[in-house]
Design a protein around this motif. Structure first.
Motif, PDB file in Angstrom:
ATOM      1  N   HIS A 211       0.833  -1.202   0.000  1.00  0.00           N
ATOM      2  CA  HIS A 211       0.000   0.000   0.000  1.00  0.00           C
ATOM      3  C   HIS A 211       0.872   1.258   0.000  1.00  0.00           C
TER       4      HIS A 211
ATOM      5  N   THR B 254       1.105   3.956  -3.016  1.00  0.00           N
ATOM      6  CA  THR B 254       0.811   5.370  -2.774  1.00  0.00           C
ATOM      7  C   THR B 254       1.940   6.239  -3.318  1.00  0.00           C
TER       8      THR B 254
ATOM      9  N   HIS C 105      -4.023  12.674   7.456  1.00  0.00           N
ATOM     10  CA  HIS C 105      -4.555  11.823   6.398  1.00  0.00           C
ATOM     11  C   HIS C 105      -5.518  10.758   6.906  1.00  0.00           C
TER      12      HIS C 105
ATOM     13  N   GLN D 132      -8.975  10.185   5.213  1.00  0.00           N
ATOM     14  CA  GLN D 132      -9.228   8.872   4.598  1.00  0.00           C
ATOM     15  C   GLN D 132     -10.558   8.304   5.093  1.00  0.00           C
TER      16      GLN D 132
ATOM     17  N   TYR E  74     -14.024   7.718   3.219  1.00  0.00           N
ATOM     18  CA  TYR E  74     -14.351   6.556   2.403  1.00  0.00           C
ATOM     19  C   TYR E  74     -14.895   5.372   3.202  1.00  0.00           C
ATOM     20  N   TYR E  75     -14.786   5.413   4.540  1.00  0.00           N
ATOM     21  CA  TYR E  75     -15.262   4.248   5.287  1.00  0.00           C
ATOM     22  C   TYR E  75     -15.844   4.524   6.680  1.00  0.00           C
TER      23      TYR E  75
ATOM     24  N   ARG F  87     -18.500  10.336   8.315  1.00  0.00           N
ATOM     25  CA  ARG F  87     -17.553  10.326   7.198  1.00  0.00           C
ATOM     26  C   ARG F  87     -17.050  11.729   6.885  1.00  0.00           C
TER      27      ARG F  87
ATOM     28  N   VAL G  54      -5.306  12.148  -0.341  1.00  0.00           N
ATOM     29  CA  VAL G  54      -6.120  10.968  -0.038  1.00  0.00           C
ATOM     30  C   VAL G  54      -6.853  10.483  -1.290  1.00  0.00           C
ATOM     31  N   GLU G  55      -7.439  11.392  -2.035  1.00  0.00           N
ATOM     32  CA  GLU G  55      -8.224  11.018  -3.231  1.00  0.00           C
ATOM     33  C   GLU G  55      -7.353  10.423  -4.328  1.00  0.00           C
TER      34      GLU G  55
ATOM     35  N   ASP H  84      -3.676   7.882  -1.700  1.00  0.00           N
ATOM     36  CA  ASP H  84      -3.862   6.985  -0.557  1.00  0.00           C
ATOM     37  C   ASP H  84      -5.034   6.024  -0.739  1.00  0.00           C
ATOM     38  N   GLN H  85      -6.206   6.518  -1.045  1.00  0.00           N
ATOM     39  CA  GLN H  85      -7.369   5.639  -1.127  1.00  0.00           C
ATOM     40  C   GLN H  85      -7.364   4.778  -2.387  1.00  0.00           C
ATOM     41  N   ARG H  86      -6.541   5.113  -3.357  1.00  0.00           N
ATOM     42  CA  ARG H  86      -6.467   4.333  -4.600  1.00  0.00           C
ATOM     43  C   ARG H  86      -5.395   3.253  -4.562  1.00  0.00           C
TER      44      ARG H  86
END
Length: 193
Positions: A61, A65, A119, A123, A126-127, A135, A154-155, A158-160
């Motif tokens: 991860h 990133t 972050h 982040q 998304y969850y 959220r 993040v967009e 990180d989240q990808r």
């Protein structure tokens, strides 16, 4: 790390230390400071094999990133921040962003430091709602000058970065970048002279 016997300092309390004691101590700290990048990289490798339920392990991860940030043309400091943003996972299960931010603070710009420190909350967009949390918790920082930059990190990166099929650069690609960043702090309470 230096052995205490090598320091030559003779005090039993800091209040009793002399200038000569501190000269000797600082001489022993220099090689430790010069090896910081290697210790950081060794700690990052503790994330290898730690899936914690995610589709890829934590090291992959971090590598993804950083790879995404690098391929998007981000500068070296930003790429290294991206690589190390989750380095606190092994020591700070409940505050990993704070751990990473503390490690990186002397080496990052104010904005990049703020991104890594916050972050985790960003982040959560998304969850968090799946865990019964808000959220939009990140909105408390809406007036911060680094708010948009943190959403961007993040967009875009990180989240990808959870794709088992991603063409990810290996850690060896980032090692020289980490070494350069950790070679000289931008700010520190004590620096080697």
């Amino acid at each position: 790390m230096s052995d205490t016997k090598d320091s030559g300092a003779i005090f039993k309390q800091m209040a009793d230390a002399s200038a000569d004691d501190w000269r000797r101590i600082m001489q022993c700290i220099k090689p430790v400071a010069r090896d910081l990048a290697n210790r950081i990289l060794a700690h990052l490798q503790l994330l290898d094999g730690d899936y914690s339920g995610f589709p890829i392990d934590r090291l992959q991860h971090c590598l993804q990133t950083a790879t995404l940030a690098h391929r998007d043309g981000r500068d070296e400091e930003y790429v290294v921040m991206s690589l190390l943003h989750d380095i606190g996972d092994t020591l700070g299960t409940y505050n990993h962003s704070d751990i990473a931010a503390a490690i990186l603070k002397p080496f990052l710009s104010e904005e990049n430091h703020w991104i890594v420190q916050h972050h985790g909350i960003f982040q959560g967009y998304y969850y968090f709602h799946y865990l019964g949390l808000d959220r939009d918790m990140r909105d408390q920082f809406r007036n911060n000058p680094h708010f948009a930059a943190t959403i961007d990190f993040v967009e875009k990166y990180d989240q990808r970065a959870f794709d088992p099929d991603c063409d990810t650069a290996p850690l060896s690609f980032f090692v020289p970048m980490v070494q350069r960043l950790f070679a000289s702090p931008k700010s520190a309470l004590i620096t080697e002279s």
